[in-house]
Design an enzyme around this catalytic site. Structure first.
Site, PDB file in Angstrom:
ATOM      1  CG  ASN A  37       4.349   2.301  -3.270  1.00 42.73           C
ATOM      2  OD1 ASN A  37       5.146   1.782  -2.472  1.00 42.73           O
ATOM      3  ND2 ASN A  37       5.897   1.943  -4.432  1.00 42.73           N
ATOM      4  CG  HIS A 122       7.656  -4.174 -15.160  1.00 40.41           C
ATOM      5  ND1 HIS A 122       7.122  -3.316 -14.076  1.00 40.41           N
ATOM      6  CD2 HIS A 122       6.027  -4.032 -16.051  1.00 40.41           C
ATOM      7  CE1 HIS A 122       6.407  -2.457 -14.503  1.00 40.41           C
ATOM      8  NE2 HIS A 122       6.008  -2.617 -15.495  1.00 40.41           N
ATOM      9  CG  HIS A 212      10.503   6.144 -13.430  1.00 43.38           C
ATOM     10  ND1 HIS A 212      10.899   6.246 -11.983  1.00 43.38           N
ATOM     11  CD2 HIS A 212       9.479   5.138 -13.417  1.00 43.38           C
ATOM     12  CE1 HIS A 212      10.510   5.852 -11.052  1.00 43.38           C
ATOM     13  NE2 HIS A 212       9.227   5.034 -11.837  1.00 43.38           N
ATOM     14  CD  GLU A 262       3.612   5.403 -13.166  1.00 45.85           C
ATOM     15  OE1 GLU A 262       3.933   4.417 -14.790  1.00 45.85           O
ATOM     16  OE2 GLU A 262       5.174   5.851 -12.135  1.00 45.85           O
ATOM     17  CG  ASP A 316       2.848   0.562  -7.179  1.00 44.03           C
ATOM     18  OD1 ASP A 316       3.750  -0.234  -7.427  1.00 44.03           O
ATOM     19  OD2 ASP A 316       2.583   1.430  -6.987  1.00 44.03           O
ATOM     20  CD  GLU A 339       2.895  -1.043 -15.199  1.00 48.24           C
ATOM     21  OE1 GLU A 339       2.422   0.199 -15.516  1.00 48.24           O
ATOM     22  OE2 GLU A 339       4.217  -1.621 -14.640  1.00 48.24           O
TER      23      GLU A 339
HETATM   24  C1  CS2 Z   1       6.079   2.610 -12.625  1.00 48.11           C
HETATM   25  C2  CS2 Z   1       5.944   2.094 -11.145  1.00 48.11           C
HETATM   26  O1  CS2 Z   1       5.271   0.806 -13.425  1.00 48.11           O
HETATM   27  C3  CS2 Z   1       5.837   1.933 -13.336  1.00 48.11           C
HETATM   28  O2  CS2 Z   1       5.380   2.175 -14.788  1.00 48.11           O
HETATM   29  O3  CS2 Z   1       6.079   3.675 -13.093  1.00 48.11           O
HETATM   30  O4  CS2 Z   1       6.480   0.141 -11.237  1.00 48.11           O
HETATM   31  C4  CS2 Z   1       6.425   3.365 -10.177  1.00 48.11           C
HETATM   32  O5  CS2 Z   1       7.543   3.480 -10.681  1.00 48.11           O
HETATM   33  C5  CS2 Z   1       5.670   3.062  -8.918  1.00 48.11           C
HETATM   34  O6  CS2 Z   1       3.993   2.462  -9.115  1.00 48.11           O
HETATM   35  C6  CS2 Z   1       5.276   3.551  -8.141  1.00 48.11           C
HETATM   36  O7  CS2 Z   1       5.421   2.913  -6.629  1.00 48.11           O
HETATM   37 MG    MG Z   2       5.884   3.872 -15.264  1.00 48.30          MG
END
Ligand code: CS2
Ligand code: MG
Length: 402
Positions: A37, A122, A212, A262, A316, A339
């Protein structure tokens, strides 16, 4: 079973994706996700200009040897671009192998270790009331686990809370959105969010939260302690993940389970956190951590140290990644949670797939291979558009982690 054709398909059905398609001389094709991304074309070039010329004529069955050939043969090892490119080749070769044998991929990974895999959705809202309503919607859809993110009073925007209704998409075309951040405001607010969520939904729902990458270790320790009464399933990315020692300090102060990874792209990013049992869930994912072959090695190492998987699965990461992740999740022993952010309708049109969601769980399906395809004609209708993830600044303008 020689590789006869290889192509990189860049498209943007709802958001940008990079997909590798390998085809053998006997006509079996396999797909790999190569999406990074905000830096998509770097991986597309790495594949087109440096990797694809090496694949023609290679035996598609030699998956591990090809992985080592691309990893050690590059000399310059690791890093998100390299490991995403290797991951795409790896996924495509596993897809081809399973198709050639007429079995769903998980059958080649040791078979199913469970009937289906637990996923989390989410939920986000501008206010606590909105977030409560969003969590309620996910529970009504059958989710057993929900990540909760809320707007922070005093801040215009924060991670995980979309402006418009519909799929949350943080990447913006042509230039990064700039957001403002205050850890003090965030730390004073988040415990109130989870106190309310527990009051509304009781102790049985798995609640997750993603910091984050935004706190210091001692701030994360404070937050972990403050959230202990609400027994989160996990607190994700509490601090930037480059410094494993930071997790040692957090661990000393709180029993709130920690998840990270991640942004990791190799077993070397994970090994200290695992060996020292500094985390509880590892978020490394099939598309950014070297593919199925490497992620299995990471999961097997994690198993020694009581760490479970919690693969990244945001929108993404393409449906090819999600399909591969679900085969991986179904088969490994120390699976934790997956997720799951449903993709936009346009994405699902371009990437028809066999995986299904049901009552908070998912299954990859039993189609041969990964169980996902790409409709190249439809993909061509969605040309790439340069886009960037946001940039985050403290209230005084200092650049901060987004
Ligand atoms: C985030 C992601 O899903 C998550 O846990 O940390 O959405 C992240 O912001 C994106 O993958 C970044 O491209
Ligand atoms: Mg995350």
């Amino acid at each position: 079973m020689k590789i006869a054709d290889a192509k990189v398909i860049v498209c943007s059905p709802g958001r940008n994706f990079v997909t590798l398609k390998l085809t053998t001389a006997d006509g079996i094709s396999g797909l790999g996700d190569a999406t990074l991304n905000g830096r998509e074309l770097a991986v597309a070039s790495y594949l087109n200009d440096h990797v694809l010329p090496l694949l023609a004529g290679r035996d598609a069955r030699r998956i591990e040897d090809t992985w080592q050939y691309l990893y050690k043969g590059a000399y310059w090892r690791r890093g998100p671009v390299t490991m995403t490119a290797i991951a795409a080749v790896d996924m495509a070769l596993w897809d081809i192998r399973a198709k050639s044998l007429g079995v769903p991929l998980y059958e080649l990974l040791g078979g199913a270790s469970r009937e289906a895999v637990l996923v989390y959705g989410h939920a986000g809202g501008a206010t606590i009331d909105d977030t409560v309503a969003a969590v309620s919607r996910f529970l009504q859809q059958g989710y057993q686990a929900v990540r909760a993110q809320s707007g922070i009073p005093g801040l215009d925007a924060t991670y995980g809370v979309g402006k418009a209704k519909g799929v949350y998409e943080p990447a913006t075309k042509d230039a990064p959105q700039e957001t403002a951040w205050s850890s003090a405001m965030y730390l004073n607010f988040v415990p109130e969010l989870f106190a309310r969520l527990r009051k509304e939904f009781g102790p049985g729902v798995h609640l997750l939260h993603d910091v984050h990458h935004r706190l210091t270790p001692i701030e994360a320790a404070r937050l972990g302690q403050a959230l202990e009464p609400y027994h989160l399933f996990w607190l994700e990315d509490p601090v930037p993940a480059e410094l494993p020692d930071g997790f040692r300090l957090i661990r000393q102060h709180t029993t709130t389970p920690l998840a990270v990874g991640e942004v990791f792209n190799s077993i070397y990013d994970c090994q200290q956190l695992l060996r020292e049992q500094l985390i509880d869930y590892l978020r490394a994912t099939v598309v950014h951590a070297g593919g199925i072959s490497h992620l299995r090695k990471i999961a097997h190492l994690a198993e020694l140290f009581h760490v479970r998987t919690g693969c990244h699965g945001a929108t993404d990461l393409s449906p090819v990644s999600l399909a591969a992740a679900l085969h991986f999740d179904l088969s490994i022993h120390n699976f934790g949670i997956q997720e799951y952010m449903p993709h936009a309708a346009a994405t699902d049109e371009v990437f028809p797939h066999a995986y299904r969601f049901r009552e908070g769980m998912m299954h990859p399906g039993d189609a041969p291979g990964l169980g996902v395809e790409i409709d190249e004609a439809k993909a061509a209708a969605f040309p790439y558009q340069r886009a960037y993830l946001p940039v985050n600044r403290l209230l005084d303008g200092t650049l901060h982690s987004w």
